[in-house]
Design an enzyme around this catalytic site. Structure first.
Site, mmCIF file in Angstrom:
data_model
loop_
_atom_site.group_PDB
_atom_site.id
_atom_site.type_symbol
_atom_site.label_atom_id
_atom_site.label_comp_id
_atom_site.label_asym_id
_atom_site.label_seq_id
_atom_site.Cartn_x
_atom_site.Cartn_y
_atom_site.Cartn_z
ATOM 1 N N SER A 137 -1.936 52.429 -57.431
ATOM 2 C CA SER A 137 -1.397 51.784 -56.229
ATOM 3 C C SER A 137 -1.867 52.503 -54.982
ATOM 4 O O SER A 137 -2.081 53.728 -55.002
ATOM 5 C CB SER A 137 0.131 51.856 -56.316
ATOM 6 O OG SER A 137 0.717 51.511 -55.096
ATOM 7 N N TYR A 150 8.489 56.554 -57.641
ATOM 8 C CA TYR A 150 7.537 55.558 -58.157
ATOM 9 C C TYR A 150 6.103 55.986 -57.834
ATOM 10 O O TYR A 150 5.235 56.006 -58.706
ATOM 11 C CB TYR A 150 7.829 54.166 -57.564
ATOM 12 C CG TYR A 150 6.680 53.212 -57.792
ATOM 13 C CD1 TYR A 150 6.430 52.698 -59.064
ATOM 14 C CD2 TYR A 150 5.808 52.865 -56.750
ATOM 15 C CE1 TYR A 150 5.345 51.856 -59.287
ATOM 16 C CE2 TYR A 150 4.733 52.023 -56.963
ATOM 17 C CZ TYR A 150 4.501 51.525 -58.238
ATOM 18 O OH TYR A 150 3.422 50.703 -58.457
ATOM 19 N N LYS A 176 2.632 57.214 -60.292
ATOM 20 C CA LYS A 176 1.241 56.732 -60.265
ATOM 21 C C LYS A 176 0.294 57.911 -60.037
ATOM 22 O O LYS A 176 -0.762 58.018 -60.674
ATOM 23 C CB LYS A 176 1.065 55.681 -59.159
ATOM 24 C CG LYS A 176 1.833 54.395 -59.415
ATOM 25 C CD LYS A 176 1.316 53.680 -60.665
ATOM 26 C CE LYS A 176 2.116 52.448 -61.025
ATOM 27 N NZ LYS A 176 1.788 51.905 -62.332
#
Ligand code: NAD
Ligand code: WQD
Length: 337
Positions: free
Chosen positions: A124, A148, A152
């Protein structure tokens, strides 16, 4: 060539499955349906007129995963499975770290056991450190502001290390910007549970009358109209990027980070006005305070994708708004319509 698609019942995974099937790949889908609906799998099969194996399983479950690799000769894995809600990750960090990291590690271990060496990962733009200059390219400094994002970041590092110690592996870390839109048929699309966090699902549900109005988070950013600017990319273009990444990875070794964006930034008010114009609907909105953690402007330098994958986004903002609305109108309650 057979591709294992984890999270293939989800938003980006389902569109990618359709593209892979259209291009003649065989697919196997695994998903535990924690954030998706099995009906999406049925819709993919209806759209293409082809049945493929679907396993409802948790990618963290090593024994369940081994059975899939025992049953099928897999050439490449696209790993979409993961939890993705930024706000929820702040309140449930352990769930996010364990699900997103353990699924990735488990997958790598089982791939090693079965000699599968091609891995495409859903990363992302959120891995870029806030404050990076725009357009942001793959060499920019990394750093995150929520669990989050860190999952990643950490998965990327794990995969870089795996590629380094296994020189026969080919890993592509695809950093998506803001995926929106839906398949042109209106048969598959984004189906968030509860009140949407992301802009476009919020707009489509407001246009439908399910939500009263859109709250525009801040109009005092240093942008053309003061509202946040993002690089929105059609999910169909994103899906094509995965097919191109599989092609690229099957001919190379090593690890590459690659942005998938259009290179164009649009503001929240650009999205609202384009959505209203192309669909002939009203989106009532109110300016409200900034959302904590948001930054003003994010858009991609997408030249590496063009150079390595020969990929470029083809669809424009009007396509994205039209297709998002068609999906929402045809499926007012998502897959449970
Ligand atoms: P999604 O939630 O629609 O799809 C993810 C799928 O993974 C869901 O079907 C869910 O049920 C499944 N899943 C989650 N954990 C699992 C597990 N342990 N085992 C098996 N299945 C599991 O999300 P999406 O928007 O399609 O995103 C796909 C991937 O792309 C995610 O990894 C996400 O973090 C990443 N990503 C998404 C965006 C975005 O804005 N949508 C942007 C950048 C990156
Ligand atoms: C877009 C713009 C908001 C909702 C998130 C994740 C990112 C990535 C993509 C996974 C911003 C504004 C939004 C609303 C608004 N996901 N907005 N009212 O925050 O750019 O990115 O999804 O990797 O990690 O953070 O996307 O759609 O939430 O917001 O005004 O109700 O719309 O402030 O400017 P974001 P978004």
């Amino acid at each position: 060539m057979t591709i294992l698609v984890t999270g293939g019942a989800g938003y980006i995974g389902s569109h990618t499955c359709v593209k892979l099937l259209e291009e003649g790949y065989d697919i196997i889908v695994v998903d535990n349906l924690v954030n998706s609906n099995e009906k999406a799998v049925g819709r993919i099969q209806e759209l293409i007129g082809k049945i493929f194996p679907f396993y409802r399983l948790d990618v963290c479950d090593v024994d369940a995963l081994r059975k899939v690799f025992q049953n099928h000769q897999i050439d490449c894995v696209i790993h979409f499975a993961g939890l993705k809600a930024v706000g929820e990750s702040v309140s449930k960090p352990l769930e996010y770290y364990s699900n997103n990291l353990i699924s990735t590690i488990t997958l790598c271990k089982v791939m090693k056991e079965y000699g599968v060496t091609c891995f495409i990962f859903s990363s992302s733009a959120t891995v870029y450190k806030p404050g990076s200059s725009m357009p942001v390219n793959e060499t920019a400094e990394l750093g995150c502001t929520n669990p989050y994002g860190w999952t990643k970041y950490m998965c990327e590092q794990i995969l870089r290390d795996v590629a380094l110690t296994n020189p026969d592996w080919s890993v592509v870390l695809l950093r998506y910007f803001n995926p929106i839109g839906a398949h042109e048929s209106g048969q598959i699309g984004e189906d968030p549970t509860g009140i949407p966090n992301n802009l476009v699902p919020y707009i489509t549900q407001t246009a439908l009358g399910k939500l009263e109005k859109l709250y525009v988070f801040g109009n005092d950013y240093d942008t053309k109209d003061g509202t946040g600017v993002r690089d929105y990319i059609h999910v169909q273009d994103l899906a094509q990027g995965h097919v191109d990444a599989v092609n690229f990875a099957s001919k190379t070794t090593g690890c590459e980070e690659i942005n998938l964006g259009t290179g164009i930034g649009y503001s929240v008010l650009d999205i609202v006005s384009t959505f209203e114009k192309v669909n002939g609907v009203k989106v009532p909105y109110e300016i409200s305070p900034r959302r904590p953690g948001d930054i003003g402007t994010v858009y991609a330098d997408a030249t590496k994708a063009s150079r390595l994958l020969k990929w470029k986004a083809e669809k424009d903002l009007e396509d994205m708004c039209r297709d998002s609305w068609r999906w929402q109108k045809q499926n007012p309650n998502g897959y449970n319509t």
